[in-house]
Design a protein around this motif. Structure first.
Motif, mmCIF file in Angstrom:
data_model
loop_
_atom_site.group_PDB
_atom_site.id
_atom_site.type_symbol
_atom_site.label_atom_id
_atom_site.label_comp_id
_atom_site.label_asym_id
_atom_site.label_seq_id
_atom_site.Cartn_x
_atom_site.Cartn_y
_atom_site.Cartn_z
ATOM 1 N N ASP A 1 0.816 -1.211 0.000
ATOM 2 C CA ASP A 1 0.000 0.000 0.000
ATOM 3 C C ASP A 1 0.855 1.268 0.000
ATOM 4 N N ARG A 2 1.558 1.510 1.084
ATOM 5 C CA ARG A 2 2.406 2.705 1.143
ATOM 6 C C ARG A 2 3.499 2.652 0.088
ATOM 7 N N THR A 3 4.152 1.511 -0.010
ATOM 8 C CA THR A 3 5.179 1.338 -1.037
ATOM 9 C C THR A 3 4.577 1.452 -2.433
ATOM 10 N N GLY A 4 3.374 0.915 -2.613
ATOM 11 C CA GLY A 4 2.727 0.983 -3.913
ATOM 12 C C GLY A 4 2.437 2.394 -4.360
ATOM 13 N N VAL A 5 2.008 3.246 -3.424
ATOM 14 C CA VAL A 5 1.715 4.640 -3.764
ATOM 15 C C VAL A 5 2.987 5.388 -4.147
ATOM 16 N N VAL A 6 4.036 5.259 -3.362
ATOM 17 C CA VAL A 6 5.289 5.954 -3.677
ATOM 18 C C VAL A 6 5.873 5.436 -4.986
ATOM 19 N N SER A 7 5.816 4.127 -5.196
ATOM 20 C CA SER A 7 6.335 3.557 -6.441
ATOM 21 C C SER A 7 5.540 4.040 -7.640
ATOM 22 N N ALA A 8 4.220 4.132 -7.497
ATOM 23 C CA ALA A 8 3.391 4.606 -8.606
ATOM 24 C C ALA A 8 3.739 6.040 -8.976
ATOM 25 N N LEU A 9 3.979 6.872 -7.976
ATOM 26 C CA LEU A 9 4.351 8.260 -8.262
ATOM 27 C C LEU A 9 5.716 8.326 -8.937
ATOM 28 N N ALA A 10 6.667 7.531 -8.459
ATOM 29 C CA ALA A 10 7.994 7.525 -9.071
ATOM 30 C C ALA A 10 7.922 7.067 -10.522
ATOM 31 N N LEU A 11 7.171 6.016 -10.774
ATOM 32 C CA LEU A 11 7.038 5.516 -12.143
ATOM 33 C C LEU A 11 6.305 6.510 -13.032
ATOM 34 N N SER A 12 5.352 7.256 -12.452
ATOM 35 C CA SER A 12 4.664 8.293 -13.220
ATOM 36 C C SER A 12 5.631 9.373 -13.665
ATOM 37 N N VAL A 13 6.517 9.778 -12.760
ATOM 38 C CA VAL A 13 7.525 10.782 -13.120
ATOM 39 C C VAL A 13 8.412 10.272 -14.257
ATOM 40 N N ALA A 14 8.704 8.969 -14.223
ATOM 41 C CA ALA A 14 9.567 8.389 -15.250
ATOM 42 C C ALA A 14 8.864 8.213 -16.587
ATOM 43 N N GLY A 15 7.552 8.463 -16.635
ATOM 44 C CA GLY A 15 6.821 8.344 -17.881
ATOM 45 C C GLY A 15 6.348 6.941 -18.200
ATOM 46 N N VAL A 16 6.293 6.079 -17.199
ATOM 47 C CA VAL A 16 5.825 4.707 -17.392
ATOM 48 C C VAL A 16 4.326 4.721 -17.683
ATOM 49 N N THR A 17 3.846 3.815 -18.502
ATOM 50 C CA THR A 17 2.428 3.775 -18.845
ATOM 51 C C THR A 17 1.589 3.391 -17.622
ATOM 52 N N ARG A 18 0.328 3.810 -17.644
ATOM 53 C CA ARG A 18 -0.583 3.455 -16.552
ATOM 54 C C ARG A 18 -0.692 1.937 -16.421
ATOM 55 N N GLU A 19 -0.766 1.267 -17.558
ATOM 56 C CA GLU A 19 -0.903 -0.187 -17.532
ATOM 57 C C GLU A 19 0.275 -0.834 -16.812
ATOM 58 N N ALA A 20 1.464 -0.326 -17.058
ATOM 59 C CA ALA A 20 2.655 -0.893 -16.413
ATOM 60 C C ALA A 20 2.688 -0.563 -14.925
ATOM 61 N N ILE A 21 2.231 0.636 -14.555
ATOM 62 C CA ILE A 21 2.189 1.005 -13.138
ATOM 63 C C ILE A 21 1.228 0.096 -12.388
ATOM 64 N N VAL A 22 0.063 -0.137 -12.962
ATOM 65 C CA VAL A 22 -0.923 -1.013 -12.324
ATOM 66 C C VAL A 22 -0.392 -2.437 -12.248
ATOM 67 N N ALA A 23 0.249 -2.909 -13.300
ATOM 68 C CA ALA A 23 0.804 -4.263 -13.298
ATOM 69 C C ALA A 23 1.881 -4.414 -12.237
ATOM 70 N N ASP A 24 2.698 -3.384 -12.058
ATOM 71 C CA ASP A 24 3.734 -3.415 -11.031
ATOM 72 C C ASP A 24 3.108 -3.516 -9.641
ATOM 73 N N TYR A 25 2.048 -2.766 -9.424
ATOM 74 C CA TYR A 25 1.330 -2.798 -8.150
ATOM 75 C C TYR A 25 0.722 -4.176 -7.895
#
Length: 224
Positions: A124-148
């Motif tokens: 949860d907490r790690t997932g939120v921070v990781s999602a924000l970091a990946l968003s900054v890197a320009g990762v696709t939404r699909e990949a962010i969700v898959a990572d979570y």
């Protein structure tokens, strides 16, 4: 330890647990390694007792913790409301501790070696921070969700580890394992809320002091 520090060149650990979790669980072995910087950046509005299990019955040292803030996953009863609750928990991290989130991302951006980001289960907490970091890197939404969602692949082992701890056992045993699963709609809707309220993750970060220089540094580190 040798593999992490010597081979992988771990240099930073970002610990997102509450103050009480750290106090209850005690220091880990990496805290004794001079090459590794430990960055404790709680995502909870600290104010009271334990953390994820017994948040409203006492003190840890001089710290007082409010149970409903430190134990955001307690009190779930209706499965059909799980998504609403999880979304509320995730948005509360942003509301209560934007300072910790930006500090975590800046550690990632400015570090000189590998970094670990963790909380208790790493979901949860790690997932939120990781999602924000990946968003900054320009990762696709699909990949962010898959990572979570990939956290669920190790859920059984994660819950087994937490059950071996007095700090987490009661919470783990109070609910079925399925209720701990990271469902894709949780992250999808969290990101949609950021789109609606803040013009996306980068918009939220910018509102709280994240700069173009920060973004460039983090992209460079994550995409290198």
């Amino acid at each position: 330890m040798e593999r992490l520090v010597g081979e992988i060149k771990l240099r930073d650990v970002i610990d997102l647990r509450s103050n009480a979790e750290v106090a209850l669980e005690g220091p880990g072995p990496l805290t004794r390694v001079p090459e590794v910087g430990i960055h404790h950046l709680t995502l909870f509005a600290e104010g009271g007792r334990y953390t994820d299990v017994e948040a409203d019955t006492g003190d840890v040292g001089n710290t007082r913790i409010e149970g409903d803030r430190v134990l955001p996953w307690q009190g779930r009863r209706e499965n059909d409301l799980a998504e609403v609750r999880v979304l509320g928990f995730y948005y509360a991290y942003l509301r209560d501790r934007p300072d910790s989130i930006l500090a975590a991302l800046r550690v990632l951006a400015q570090g000189e070696g590998a970094a670990i980001v963790h909380c208790a289960a790493g979901k949860d907490r790690t997932g939120v921070v990781s999602a924000l970091a990946l968003s900054v890197a320009g990762v696709t939404r699909e990949a962010i969700v898959a990572d979570y969602v990939a956290t669920g692949d190790r859920l059984e082992a994660i819950l087994g580890r937490l059950r071996r701890s007095d700090t987490y056992r009661a919470d783990m045993d109070s609910r079925p394992a399925e209720s701990h699963m990271p469902r894709p709609e949780f992250m999808e809707n969290f990101l949609r809320v950021l789109d609606y309220r803040h013009q996306g993750p980068l918009g939220w970060l910018g509102e709280h002091g994240w700069t173009d220089e920060d973004a460039t540094a983090l992209r460079s580190r994550l995409l290198d």
